[in-house]
Enzyme design. Sequence first.
Site, PDB file in Angstrom:
ATOM      1  N   HIS A   3     -12.000  -5.924   7.690  1.00 36.28           N
ATOM      2  CA  HIS A   3     -12.606  -5.721   6.365  1.00 36.28           C
ATOM      3  C   HIS A   3     -13.927  -4.966   6.497  1.00 36.28           C
ATOM      4  O   HIS A   3     -14.823  -5.139   5.678  1.00 36.28           O
ATOM      5  CB  HIS A   3     -12.885  -7.052   5.662  1.00 36.28           C
ATOM      6  CG  HIS A   3     -11.663  -7.780   5.184  1.00 36.28           C
ATOM      7  ND1 HIS A   3     -10.859  -8.510   6.009  1.00 36.28           N
ATOM      8  CD2 HIS A   3     -11.107  -7.885   3.951  1.00 36.28           C
ATOM      9  CE1 HIS A   3      -9.869  -9.054   5.313  1.00 36.28           C
ATOM     10  NE2 HIS A   3      -9.986  -8.689   4.060  1.00 36.28           N
ATOM     11  N   GLU A  48       0.808  -1.219   0.000  1.00 36.30           N
ATOM     12  CA  GLU A  48       0.000   0.000   0.000  1.00 36.30           C
ATOM     13  C   GLU A  48       0.840   1.266   0.000  1.00 36.30           C
ATOM     14  O   GLU A  48       0.431   2.285  -0.570  1.00 36.30           O
ATOM     15  CB  GLU A  48      -0.971   0.005   1.186  1.00 36.30           C
ATOM     16  CG  GLU A  48      -2.183  -0.912   0.987  1.00 36.30           C
ATOM     17  CD  GLU A  48      -1.863  -2.388   1.079  1.00 36.30           C
ATOM     18  OE1 GLU A  48      -0.762  -2.732   1.553  1.00 36.30           O
ATOM     19  OE2 GLU A  48      -2.707  -3.211   0.670  1.00 36.30           O
TER      20      GLU A  48
HETATM   21  C1  LIG Z   1      -1.921  -5.078   3.521  1.00 34.68           C
HETATM   22  C2  LIG Z   1      -2.901  -5.881   2.783  1.00 34.68           C
HETATM   23  N1  LIG Z   1      -3.319  -5.470   1.577  1.00 34.68           N
HETATM   24  C3  LIG Z   1      -4.228  -6.201   0.894  1.00 34.68           C
HETATM   25  C4  LIG Z   1      -4.743  -7.338   1.406  1.00 34.68           C
HETATM   26  C5  LIG Z   1      -5.818  -8.112   0.637  1.00 34.68           C
HETATM   27  N2  LIG Z   1      -5.342  -9.445   0.340  1.00 34.68           N
HETATM   28  C6  LIG Z   1      -5.619 -10.487   1.131  1.00 34.68           C
HETATM   29  S1  LIG Z   1      -4.765 -11.859   0.736  1.00 34.68           S
HETATM   30  C7  LIG Z   1      -4.073 -11.084  -0.614  1.00 34.68           C
HETATM   31  C8  LIG Z   1      -3.120 -11.831  -1.468  1.00 34.68           C
HETATM   32  C9  LIG Z   1      -2.036 -12.410  -0.617  1.00 34.68           C
HETATM   33  O1  LIG Z   1      -1.106 -13.052  -1.428  1.00 34.68           O
HETATM   34  P1  LIG Z   1       0.081 -13.873  -0.792  1.00 34.68           P
HETATM   35  O2  LIG Z   1       0.810 -13.059   0.205  1.00 34.68           O
HETATM   36  O3  LIG Z   1       0.856 -14.434  -1.901  1.00 34.68           O
HETATM   37  O4  LIG Z   1      -0.662 -15.013   0.032  1.00 34.68           O
HETATM   38  P2  LIG Z   1      -1.666 -16.122  -0.535  1.00 34.68           P
HETATM   39  O5  LIG Z   1      -3.039 -15.609  -0.293  1.00 34.68           O
HETATM   40  O6  LIG Z   1      -1.351 -16.354  -1.958  1.00 34.68           O
HETATM   41  O7  LIG Z   1      -1.396 -17.319   0.313  1.00 34.68           O
HETATM   42  C10 LIG Z   1      -4.496  -9.766  -0.695  1.00 34.68           C
HETATM   43  C11 LIG Z   1      -4.111  -8.819  -1.747  1.00 34.68           C
HETATM   44  C12 LIG Z   1      -4.284  -7.718   2.678  1.00 34.68           C
HETATM   45  N3  LIG Z   1      -4.751  -8.821   3.291  1.00 34.68           N
HETATM   46  N4  LIG Z   1      -3.370  -6.987   3.332  1.00 34.68           N
END
Ligand SMILES: Cc1ncc(C[n+]2csc(CCOP(=O)(O)OP(=O)(O)O)c2C)c(N)n1
Lengths: 325, 347
Positions: free
Chosen positions: A127, A60
């Site tokens: 959320h 962010e």
């Molecule tokens: C700071 C933040 N920004 C956005 C999100 C929304 N969000 C939740 S999970 C996700 C993707 C996470 O990807 P990764 O770290 O690769 O973990 P995965 O879900 O693939 O296991 C996003 C964008 C969040 N949880 N936290």
Amino acid sequence: MPEKTYLQAISDGLREEMRRDQRVFVLGEDVGVYGGAFKVTLGFQEEFGPWRVIDMPLAETAILAGATGAALMGMRPVAEMQFADFVSCGWDHLVTVAAKQHFRAGTPIPIVVRLPSGGGFSGGPFHSQNPESSFAHIPGLKVVCPSTPADAKGLLLSAIEDPNPVLFCEHKHLYRRIKGDVPEERYTVPFGEARMHRHGEDVTVITWGAMVYTADEAAQRLAQEDDLSVEILDLRTIIPWDREAVLDSVRRCSKVLVLHEDTRTGGFGGEIAATIAEEAFEHLDGPVRRMAAPDSPVPFAPNLEKAFIPQVDDVVRALRELAAY
Amino acid sequence: MAVREAEPVSSLQEVHDAGLDREDLLGIYRNLLTTRGIEERGHILYKQGKIPGSFYTGRGNEASAVGVATAMGPHDVGTPLQRAMGVHVTRGLEPWRIFAQYMGRADGPTRGRDGNVHIGDANLGLYAMVSHLPAMLPVAVGMALAFRIREEKRVAIAWCGEGASARGDAHEGMNLAGVRKLPVIFWIDNNQWAYSTPSHLEYAVEHLADRAAAYGFEGVVVDGTDVLAVYREAKRAIEKAREGGGPTLIESVTLRMEGHAVHDDAFYVPRELFEEWARRDPIERFRAWLRDHAEMTDAEEDEITSGVKRLLNESLQRAEESPLPDPGTLVAAVYAQPEELDTPHHK
Ligand SMILES: Cc1ncc(C[n+]2csc(CCOP(=O)(O)OP(=O)(O)O)c2C)c(N)n1
Ligand SMILES: [Mg+2]
């Protein structure tokens, strides 16, 4: 005039502005191929390409600071936070750089930060939040909270035009639930002008966002059951806010409930209540009442969340008490 | 320092050398099945409308989670994330409490105040994630800092997704850990997608483990579908940290086998990729290994499978009997009381 959902109005407004103004571009997580977590930018990348609809890393600060830098170089970025709650990860940047830049250095930061906000569907503590009051406290930022589809589009275009950082709070619970007429042509809705949602005489409710509809249901019920005439003023923008419209409504109705979904202590309702007490004291026939969520994080379980977010029954009760005062 | 790519584990002897006996291996298999079973049943509960909000699973990541948790010592701690249900299962969180959490009931670890995979039982050394990723990573570094100050031989595990590794929190946490040689393992579950965003839009190095060099510690890449390789690498890193050797970054490579959450059909993931990784299913892979190398019998397999089924059935029923949380407790829950400091975790 076509009827659109709140979400469609935001999406269409943004798309039209991107067609009109080459400087406008979108950046955020999953906004491209996926069209955004809520599908506000669905189809945008096909139309505008990957450099005007940018899928950003999960970062962010990079999104918000990236927007600021691009704005300094003459662009008009519209950044999306996947959920409003995640703006906290870029808080430092918004508050430290973007908000103070013009004051200290004289260079405007025309960025829009879109913030899918609010609760009502078990999003839990991370959320569901409503960030407007926190940002209202930061001089240099503007804060917008539309409640109708038409306002959502018109205020979004004003936000893009505005030479300052604007936080655009879109209530998620309105996205697909609320429909309304939205003019096809380009138009803006000015900041700092409240919208009279419902005329009344006995008591006024000052509110914004999803609470407009909670108040509306309460007002309808009280009109039928109690023959009570409830006015509802939708602030639409929090910074700047329409003091005159609020004071005028209070002077006419003499009793006022300030209602918001965010938590109570330090919530923007306190500022409104204090202003009414300072400037319309002699017109009041009862104490200024506030209704807001209790001072806790937003809970997950549906029964807890229902107890947390002000409900129609709660508003009805508060208005009855005020009317009887 | 280049990254090291972990070897697969083959013979039973290698496994014994790494500290596991045959009972342990069957236990790992049980934990893998329980993990998947919990999430499959959660999915059904969700479709029945019994789970509010959203629903996430870690399908494809079971070995990565169970393998690390098996390598942790009893007093080690960690901050597992949304794909790491196997960590909770392996450390002994009872499935009925996980179902209660899913359904927002009073007996879930967060008592209905937080939801879905935001689970952690501090009594098991696990601390619940927040949504904001990877906010718990530098928190795990802080846990390791406490161990270092008190000269305790304990280790913290910080989980992180490959997507979330793009955030500043990851950098700050890893840098501090490197500077102070703290006993912390950075476990990056690289499942190749962050919601709809592919890895090449999240980072530009070949391996995320390459970043370890920039922080002054070792980076390892391991196949996250090979539970024994995961276990062995985790064990090595944990014991190294315990002996004062500092952090390790381990990148565990898998594929997220479902959408980001239940609402997402993952249309953006090439079907061939799913097909390719389905052939490397971590549970099937380990089952075959057990039969080939540890002579798991039909009877043993049946006993484990039916035991897991029975456990999950009973757990579901018990969770459904769990009461709704009391709304009257909301505000009182916000601040801690002094006597709460007297839990073992705060001594
Ligand atoms: C700071 C933040 N920004 C956005 C999100 C929304 N969000 C939740 S999970 C996700 C993707 C996470 O990807 P990764 O770290 O690769 O973990 P995965 O879900 O693939 O296991 C996003 C964008 C969040 N949880 N936290
Ligand atoms: Mg990922």
